[in-house]
Every structure is written in structure tokens, then in C-alpha cells.
Design an enzyme around this catalytic site. Structure first.
Site, PDB file in Angstrom:
ATOM      1  N   GLN A  98     -26.594 -34.878  -3.325  1.00 43.29           N
ATOM      2  CA  GLN A  98     -26.369 -35.102  -4.757  1.00 43.29           C
ATOM      3  C   GLN A  98     -26.003 -36.563  -5.027  1.00 43.29           C
ATOM      4  O   GLN A  98     -26.417 -37.146  -6.037  1.00 43.29           O
ATOM      5  CB  GLN A  98     -25.232 -34.180  -5.231  1.00 43.29           C
ATOM      6  CG  GLN A  98     -24.904 -34.295  -6.706  1.00 43.29           C
ATOM      7  CD  GLN A  98     -25.932 -33.626  -7.607  1.00 43.29           C
ATOM      8  OE1 GLN A  98     -26.279 -32.488  -7.403  1.00 43.29           O
ATOM      9  NE2 GLN A  98     -26.407 -34.337  -8.629  1.00 43.29           N
ATOM     10  N   ASP A 131     -17.716 -32.251 -13.392  1.00 42.83           N
ATOM     11  CA  ASP A 131     -18.269 -31.122 -12.628  1.00 42.83           C
ATOM     12  C   ASP A 131     -17.596 -29.862 -13.190  1.00 42.83           C
ATOM     13  O   ASP A 131     -16.602 -29.959 -13.927  1.00 42.83           O
ATOM     14  CB  ASP A 131     -17.947 -31.309 -11.131  1.00 42.83           C
ATOM     15  CG  ASP A 131     -18.536 -30.215 -10.241  1.00 42.83           C
ATOM     16  OD1 ASP A 131     -19.491 -29.539 -10.671  1.00 42.83           O
ATOM     17  OD2 ASP A 131     -18.035 -30.040  -9.104  1.00 42.83           O
ATOM     18  N   HIS A 164     -21.001 -33.125  -1.037  1.00 42.35           N
ATOM     19  CA  HIS A 164     -22.349 -32.823  -1.556  1.00 42.35           C
ATOM     20  C   HIS A 164     -23.174 -34.121  -1.459  1.00 42.35           C
ATOM     21  O   HIS A 164     -23.498 -34.746  -2.467  1.00 42.35           O
ATOM     22  CB  HIS A 164     -22.239 -32.318  -3.001  1.00 42.35           C
ATOM     23  CG  HIS A 164     -23.456 -31.617  -3.506  1.00 42.35           C
ATOM     24  ND1 HIS A 164     -24.570 -31.372  -2.708  1.00 42.35           N
ATOM     25  CD2 HIS A 164     -23.760 -31.109  -4.733  1.00 42.35           C
ATOM     26  CE1 HIS A 164     -25.479 -30.736  -3.434  1.00 42.35           C
ATOM     27  NE2 HIS A 164     -25.016 -30.572  -4.658  1.00 42.35           N
ATOM     28  N   CYS A 206     -23.767 -32.964 -12.011  1.00 42.65           N
ATOM     29  CA  CYS A 206     -24.665 -32.424 -10.983  1.00 42.65           C
ATOM     30  C   CYS A 206     -25.414 -31.186 -11.468  1.00 42.65           C
ATOM     31  O   CYS A 206     -26.492 -30.884 -10.973  1.00 42.65           O
ATOM     32  CB  CYS A 206     -23.891 -32.118  -9.705  1.00 42.65           C
ATOM     33  SG  CYS A 206     -22.621 -30.848  -9.915  1.00 42.65           S
ATOM     34  N   ARG A 233     -32.915 -35.325  -7.540  1.00 45.11           N
ATOM     35  CA  ARG A 233     -32.529 -34.548  -6.355  1.00 45.11           C
ATOM     36  C   ARG A 233     -33.725 -34.387  -5.428  1.00 45.11           C
ATOM     37  O   ARG A 233     -33.615 -34.465  -4.210  1.00 45.11           O
ATOM     38  CB  ARG A 233     -32.023 -33.143  -6.750  1.00 45.11           C
ATOM     39  CG  ARG A 233     -30.768 -33.093  -7.606  1.00 45.11           C
ATOM     40  CD  ARG A 233     -29.559 -33.659  -6.906  1.00 45.11           C
ATOM     41  NE  ARG A 233     -29.365 -33.097  -5.580  1.00 45.11           N
ATOM     42  CZ  ARG A 233     -28.936 -31.857  -5.312  1.00 45.11           C
ATOM     43  NH1 ARG A 233     -28.595 -31.041  -6.283  1.00 45.11           N
ATOM     44  NH2 ARG A 233     -28.801 -31.431  -4.060  1.00 45.11           N
ATOM     45  N   ARG A 254     -26.368 -24.951   3.157  1.00 49.47           N
ATOM     46  CA  ARG A 254     -25.419 -24.933   2.038  1.00 49.47           C
ATOM     47  C   ARG A 254     -24.439 -23.809   2.276  1.00 49.47           C
ATOM     48  O   ARG A 254     -24.851 -22.667   2.519  1.00 49.47           O
ATOM     49  CB  ARG A 254     -26.115 -24.714   0.697  1.00 49.47           C
ATOM     50  CG  ARG A 254     -25.124 -24.267  -0.383  1.00 49.47           C
ATOM     51  CD  ARG A 254     -25.683 -24.192  -1.756  1.00 49.47           C
ATOM     52  NE  ARG A 254     -25.903 -25.538  -2.274  1.00 49.47           N
ATOM     53  CZ  ARG A 254     -26.039 -25.821  -3.574  1.00 49.47           C
ATOM     54  NH1 ARG A 254     -25.967 -24.869  -4.473  1.00 49.47           N
ATOM     55  NH2 ARG A 254     -26.239 -27.056  -3.971  1.00 49.47           N
TER      56      ARG A 254
HETATM   57  N1  NVA Z   1     -18.422 -28.182  -7.369  1.00 48.33           N
HETATM   58  C1  NVA Z   1     -19.586 -27.373  -7.622  1.00 48.33           C
HETATM   59  C2  NVA Z   1     -20.848 -28.150  -7.422  1.00 48.33           C
HETATM   60  C3  NVA Z   1     -22.114 -27.378  -7.715  1.00 48.33           C
HETATM   61  C4  NVA Z   1     -23.368 -28.162  -7.445  1.00 48.33           C
HETATM   62  C5  NVA Z   1     -19.551 -26.161  -6.693  1.00 48.33           C
HETATM   63  O1  NVA Z   1     -19.248 -26.331  -5.502  1.00 48.33           O
HETATM   64  O2  NVA Z   1     -19.789 -25.050  -7.161  1.00 48.33           O
HETATM   65  N1   CP Z   2     -26.441 -29.721  -8.347  1.00 44.78           N
HETATM   66  C1   CP Z   2     -26.741 -28.723  -7.515  1.00 44.78           C
HETATM   67  O1   CP Z   2     -26.468 -28.773  -6.311  1.00 44.78           O
HETATM   68  O2   CP Z   2     -27.364 -27.678  -8.108  1.00 44.78           O
HETATM   69  P1   CP Z   2     -27.688 -26.259  -7.436  1.00 44.78           P
HETATM   70  O3   CP Z   2     -26.364 -25.585  -7.192  1.00 44.78           O
HETATM   71  O4   CP Z   2     -28.514 -25.542  -8.456  1.00 44.78           O
HETATM   72  O5   CP Z   2     -28.429 -26.492  -6.152  1.00 44.78           O
END
Ligand code: NVA
Ligand code: CP
Length: 327
Positions: A136, A229, A133, A270, A315, A106
């Protein structure tokens, strides 16, 4: 179908049949887990979990799924490893590839996870990048199918910042699986034109459609799924909040939006979500800008139409399916 040895970097790399195969496997693994049937199919294997951004769901999903499959996992956060600072991604990949059977990443640019995959010699899984993602998406499609009983032909409307990982990924998965996708937002936030064109091409083959609109009433009318989101994603500077709130508040998911959608419409997110003042950032934003809810109202978030916790649970089942099938 055999996905052994494949990387899981973005859904553009997979056929519709392969994507459905992963979701079907997640359904099986979920049913087994609920029935107390163990599936330690990968006993003795090891996976590395690299997180350059914070996480609750993705990290826990990988750790629980790995344990359920009989594997051991190592969590690496950037402050406690050499990644990036003293050791390049290519070198890190070659080191971890000698010790681990699979690597989750990540972080920031998609090019980083691509680079890891190029050098690791073992499957690499994208746990979120700026652009995509994909784990997800498997969870979201699994959740939609559980609630609506189908995927093909479902009308999914996304409201909010449509240029980032979540909306990009919805557009791709909807195109792949023949859903009708709409990005409903201020045109400053429309997704990258090249990605839209690629998705339109895929949708033309699967029976899906891709629509962009600034009109909330038209964009959400009759939708089966309303998605949103956060307005500011991880890694973005605090300075963008004022502009985002100004531009995206008209695209907040409210009870009026849900009423305009189909009568059995569901709401997905998400998570994490700013729907109340029970977070530090939520409170700070409220003090500075005078709003108590952001991308979704608390009323919608807590309503019967909201399936966000089913989505969060899924998830784990879908990430387990990805590891099970690619290892
Ligand atoms: N768009 C958000 C998704 C978090 C799961 C981010 O990248 O922070
Ligand atoms: N939805 C998601 O990816 O959550 P986290 O950022 O908590 O992993």
C-alpha cells in the site's frame, strides 16, 4: 540495482534507493499498460496468493498484475485450505515453495509472514499484516508523487488509529523517503514508541521528521497530504467500536481539516472507507451510535482533493513492480 530473490515483508528492510526504484518501475509499467504495451516478462511462472483476511484491492491487484506479467495465480482462502488448522506455516511454506515462484500472504501477525519467508525458498510478499501494509505504501507514494511532483520534504499528516498497519507503514516510508510525518490523534492511539524511535533515527539521515500531536489545528496546518484509515481494523472485535468512535471522532477528516491543510493538499485513504451509509457495517454503526460518517466525511471523500481512486489503481502497478523486480 537487483532485487531478484528478495522478500517484500516490510519497508524497514529496504533502502530509500530500493523503495524509489520499485516506485519508478511501477511508473514504467503503468505507462506501458496505458500505451497497450504488453510486459509478459514472467511467462509461465506461478504465484500463490494466501488471504487469511478479506480483500478487494490487494487480491485483484495481485491477480491482474500476475496475469499481465504472463503468470498464473492461485487464490487460497483459509476456509478452503489446510493453512493454520491442519498444517503449520512452516510446512505450508515448504509445500508452496516447491510449486510456486512467489507467495503473497495477507493475515495477522507479522511473525507469520516472516515465518513463511524463512521456509518458502521463494520470494514472499506481505499483502497486509496487523503491523504493516508495505505494498500500500508504494502505491501511496506513487500517487503522492503523481499529484505533487515530489516526495522529499512533503508534509504528510495521518489522523486516526496510529497504532496499526497503515500508520506504522506511513511513518516508516516517510522516514525512509525524507517526508515530514505527523501522527495527529488521541495519545492513546500513538504508535509504538520503539517503532517511533527507529523511524526518528532513519528520518535524521534522510531529512524527514516524525511528530506526534493531539492538536488537530497544529497537526494539519499546511499539510500537503492528509491520510486516514478505518477506526477498527480487520480482526478486531466489535466491542471496540464505542470507544474508538468516542476517542477518534475529533480526528475525523472534515472540510475544516482540509481547509487548514495546504492549499493544494490531497486526501488519501487505503480504502475501504466508511464515508456514507452504503455499507452494511456503516448502517449498523449509524443505527447504534448515530453517526453517518466515520474517519472521513463524504464531502471530503468525494471532493476534488480526494485522490483515493488513483491510489487504488496504483496498487496494481506497484504490486506488479514488486513481483517483476523480485522474481
Ligand atoms: N487498517 C486496515 C487497513 C485495510 C486495508 C485493516 O487492517 O483492516
Ligand atoms: N487497501 C487495501 O488493502 O484494500 P483491500 O483490503 O480491499 O485489499
Amino acid at each position: 540495482m537487483d532485487l531478484k530473490g528478495r522478500h517484500f515483508l516490510k519497508l524497514l528492510d529496504f533502502t530509500p534507493e530500493e523503495i524509489l526504484y520499485m516506485i519508478d518501475r511501477a511508473d514504467e509499467l503503468k505507462a506501458e499498460k496505458k500505451a497497450g504495451i504488453a510486459h509478459r516478462n514472467h511467462e509461465g511462472r506461478n504465484v500463490a496468493l494466501i488471504f487469511e483476511k478479506t480483500s478487494t484491492r490487494t487480491r485483484c491487484a495481485f491477480e491482474v498484475a500476475a496475469a499481465d506479467l504472463g503468470m498464473h495465480s492461485t487464490f487460497l482462502d483459509p476456509s478452503a485450505s489446510q493453512i493454520g488448522k491442519k498444517e503449520s506455516i512452516a510446512d505450508t511454506a515448504r509445500v508452496l515453495g516447491r510449486m510456486y515462484d512467489g507467495i503473497e500472504y495477507r493475515g495477522y501477525a507479522q511473525t507469520i509472514v516472516d515465518e513463511l519467508a524463512k521456509y518458502a525458498g521463494v520470494p514472499v510478499w506481505n499483502g497486509l499484516t496487523n503491523e504493516f501494509h508495505p505494498t500500500q505504501m508504494l502505491a501511496d507514494m506513487m500517487t503522492i508523487r503523481e499529484h505533487l511532483g515530489r516526495l522529499k520534504g512533503v508534509k504528510l499528516t495521518y489522523l486516526g488509529d496510529a497504532r496499526y498497519n497503515m500508520c506504522n507503514s506511513y511513518m516508516v516510508v516517510c522516514a525512509k523517503l525524507g517526508l515530514h510525518f505527523t501522527a495527529c490523534t488521541n495519545k492513546k492511539y500513538f504508535p509504538d514508541a520503539e517503532l517511533v524511535a527507529a523511524c526518528e533515527k532513519i528520518a535524521a539521515e534522510t531529512g524527514g521528521t516524525i511528530t506526534m500531536t493531539e492538536d488537530v489545528a497544529a497537526g494539519t496546518a499546511g499539510a500537503d497530504v492528509i491520510a486516514t484509515d478505518v477506526w477498527v481494523s480487520m480482526g478486531e472485535p466489535d466491542e471496540v467500536w464505542a470507544e474508538r468512535i468516542h476517542d477518534l471522532l475529533p480526528y475525523q477528516v472534515t472540510k475544516e481539516v482540509m481547509a487548514n491543510a495546504g492549499k493544494d493538499a490531497i486526501f488519501i485513504h487505503c480504502l475501504p472507507s466508511f464515508h456514507d451509509l452504503n455499507t452494511t457495517i456503516g448502517k449498523q454503526i449509524s443505527e447504534k451510535f448515530g453517526i453517518s460518517e466515520m474517519e472521513v466525511t463524504d464531502e471530503v471523500f468525494e471532493s476534488a482533493q480526494s485522490v483515493v481512486f488513483d491510489e487504488a489503481e496504483n496498487r496494481m502497478h506497484t504490486i506488479k513492480a514488486v513481483m517483476d523486480l523480485t522474481l
